[in-house]
Each structure stands twice: as C-alpha cells, then as structure tokens.
Design an enzyme around this catalytic site. Structure first.
Site, mmCIF file in Angstrom:
data_model
loop_
_atom_site.group_PDB
_atom_site.id
_atom_site.type_symbol
_atom_site.label_atom_id
_atom_site.label_comp_id
_atom_site.label_asym_id
_atom_site.label_seq_id
_atom_site.Cartn_x
_atom_site.Cartn_y
_atom_site.Cartn_z
ATOM 1 N N ASP A 54 0.833 -1.049 0.075
ATOM 2 C CA ASP A 54 -0.096 -0.101 -0.118
ATOM 3 C C ASP A 54 0.757 1.241 0.067
ATOM 4 O O ASP A 54 1.947 1.152 0.496
ATOM 5 C CB ASP A 54 -0.834 -0.010 1.186
ATOM 6 C CG ASP A 54 -1.995 -1.267 1.109
ATOM 7 O OD1 ASP A 54 -2.255 -1.771 0.120
ATOM 8 O OD2 ASP A 54 -2.404 -1.478 2.404
ATOM 9 N N ARG A 55 0.285 2.306 -0.453
ATOM 10 C CA ARG A 55 1.060 3.686 -0.544
ATOM 11 C C ARG A 55 1.581 4.110 0.776
ATOM 12 O O ARG A 55 2.812 4.308 0.953
ATOM 13 C CB ARG A 55 0.283 4.643 -0.973
ATOM 14 C CG ARG A 55 0.827 6.122 -1.330
ATOM 15 C CD ARG A 55 -0.288 7.019 -1.608
ATOM 16 N NE ARG A 55 0.462 8.512 -2.054
ATOM 17 C CZ ARG A 55 -0.260 9.428 -2.647
ATOM 18 N NH1 ARG A 55 -1.554 9.269 -3.011
ATOM 19 N NH2 ARG A 55 0.454 10.630 -2.822
#
Length: 227
Positions: A54-55
């Site tokens: 995930d970012r």
C-alpha cells in the site's frame, strides 16, 4: 535515492518509504513520484514489481529485472510460498499472541480465506488522556500473514478492534486525528520488515530485512518502545 537492500542479476529490493506509490494509479492522481519509475531511473534498467505494498505501508518491495524471474516470483507470492513479516503499532493492548482466521471479501463480493498470526513485542501506556480514558494504550506487534488478501492486515486488525494507527480506511478516525493533533503524525504505522523466498533462478533461500523509517521510529521513541 531509494534505499536498495538487495540486488543481483535477476532481482532487486528496496526499503520503500511511507507515502510512495508502487506505480501510477487512477486512484491516486495527486502522486507525482512512483517507486517503479524512481528505481528504474536509479539503476538504469527496466524493473517490474512482483508484489504490492500500500502507498502508506513502508518496507520491503521486490522487483524483477527479467520476465522469467517476474513470473516465478508472482507464482511464489500467489501460492503463499514466501514468508512475510510486518511491524505495526495498534490501538490498545493486544494479546501476547493470536491467530486471526477471518475470510475477507474481494471487490466483487466473493469471500476468500484469510489467515494472519501475530505476536505482541511491546506495549506502551502514554500519559496523554484520550476520550474518557486518562491514558492512551498502544501495542507494537509482529504480524505474519499466511495469505495475501488486499489490505489483509489492516482489515484483520480492525476486525479484532485493534486498528493500525494512521490507517484512514480501516482504522480509527478519532485516533488518527489524535496523532495528527498531538504529535503531527499522519503516517500509517505498518512496515514490511522481513521477506523470505526461494530465488527463482539459483534456488537459493533469500531472507531480506528492512529497517524502520524515521517516522515509525519517532513514534516508538515517544512511546518508549525501545527495539
């Protein structure tokens, strides 16, 4: 410059910082930098990610230089033949150890088995009042997801009512605001710390480790969670 923690003829791994997307995405049009392009420019070679983070998750991100290695590593991740460990700071005092066996729905609604084991490494009680409580309680855990479902750790920890600090989608908005107001912290405290796999070409056992980034260490410091 990205922090390269492993490189050979076929594979390269970085310690991805919080907030960096793996590649361009229609869901995050505000982003101008991506791990894929930054790494390609840094090493001067084409690279392909073999898994995702995930970012807002930091830590080990593995890429392949060639198609055969990319396909073989995709297969290892899909078949749960890799061993992954994550560090996370959660709301509340967690059990010493726990297995979470809780199916998760895909975007189309199909249910998938999902299994996570975790153990508690440290607990902290911070002398700052939160809501009706006179202090604030947190736990540092090491998690080992046995399956690789989307947002699995974030959803599993939310399910057991110990959400990850800084998780806007599955976390606690009051806690996230509390961290922003109290400590100017907006990072999601989830870090991919270890990855073990079989090298797709040499068949050697590879075990990678990635150190924590500064923001995660800052939180551990004010919580007195010495490593």
């Amino acid at each position: 410059m990205l922090d390269i923690i492993y490189q050979d003829e076929n594979l390269i791994a970085i310690n991805k910082p919080h907030g960096l997307l793996v590649h361009q995405s229609s869901i995050a049009r505000d982003a101008t930098e991506f791990a894929l392009q930054l790494l390609r420019d840094q090493v001067g070679k084409h690279v392909s990610p073999v898994h995702r983070l995930d970012r807002k998750t930091s830590g080990i991100l593995l890429f392949a230089f060639d198609k055969a290695s990319e396909i073989a590593m995709h297969q290892q991740f899909m078949n749960a033949e890799t061993d992954k460990k994550y560090l996370a700071i959660l709301r509340g005092f967690t059990p010493d150890a726990m297995d979470i066996d809780y199916p998760l729905a895909k975007e189309n609604g199909t249910m998938q088995d999902a299994f996570t084991s975790f153990s508690t490494l440290k607990r902290a009680e911070v002398a700052v009042a939160f809501g009706k409580h006179q202090t604030s309680r947190y736990s540092l855990v090491e998690a080992a997801p046995k399956t690789g479902r989307m947002h699995q750790l974030r959803r599993h920890f939310s399910h057991i009512l110990h959400p990850i600090i800084g998780d806007r989608t599955h976390g606690c908005n009051k806690q996230n605001k509390f961290f922003k107001d109290q400590w100017d912290m907006t990072t999601m405290l989830l870090h991919a710390s270890e990855l073990a796999f079989t090298h797709p070409i040499t068949k050697e056992k590879i075990h990678l480790k990635a150190g924590l980034h500064d923001e995660f260490k800052r939180v551990m410091d004010f919580m007195k969670m010495e490593p």
